[in-house]
Design an enzyme around this catalytic site. Sequence first.
Site, PDB file in Angstrom:
ATOM      1  N   ARG A   1       0.822  -1.219   0.000  1.00  0.00           N
ATOM      2  CA  ARG A   1       0.000   0.000   0.000  1.00  0.00           C
ATOM      3  C   ARG A   1       0.851   1.262   0.000  1.00  0.00           C
ATOM      4  O   ARG A   1       0.593   2.181  -0.781  1.00  0.00           O
ATOM      5  CB  ARG A   1      -0.955   0.014   1.199  1.00  0.00           C
TER       6      ARG A   1
ATOM      7  N   ASN B   1      -6.011  -2.553   2.162  1.00  0.00           N
ATOM      8  CA  ASN B   1      -6.045  -4.003   2.325  1.00  0.00           C
ATOM      9  C   ASN B   1      -7.489  -4.460   2.402  1.00  0.00           C
ATOM     10  O   ASN B   1      -8.365  -3.723   2.868  1.00  0.00           O
ATOM     11  CB  ASN B   1      -5.334  -4.429   3.613  1.00  0.00           C
TER      12      ASN B   1
END
Length: 99
Positions: free
Chosen positions: A25, A43
């Site tokens: 990320r 996520n």
Amino acid sequence: MGQSMSGTRRASLRIEGKVQGVFFRESARVEATRLGLTGWVRNRPDGAVEAVVEGEPAVLEEFIHWCHRGPAQARVSGVQRTDSKATGEFSQFNVERTS
């Protein structure tokens, strides 16, 4: 948001594989920001990562190509993609909380 949205596209992505716990990320945020894209990445509880990204088509393609590799520690097994017209709702690219 004074710029025209014509020509800008949106891609909704689901990235699968070993993509959590490997800085995917944050690396995606850095890459998207470098490319001048807007949107978010987060996520998913099922172990995947999802992202919504807006920008010029050629730049989006570059980011999506990066998503197929990810950061060095990631092992991407697949990227699912849905394209649509950009909404212009984002001003930057953020890491969001898990969905």
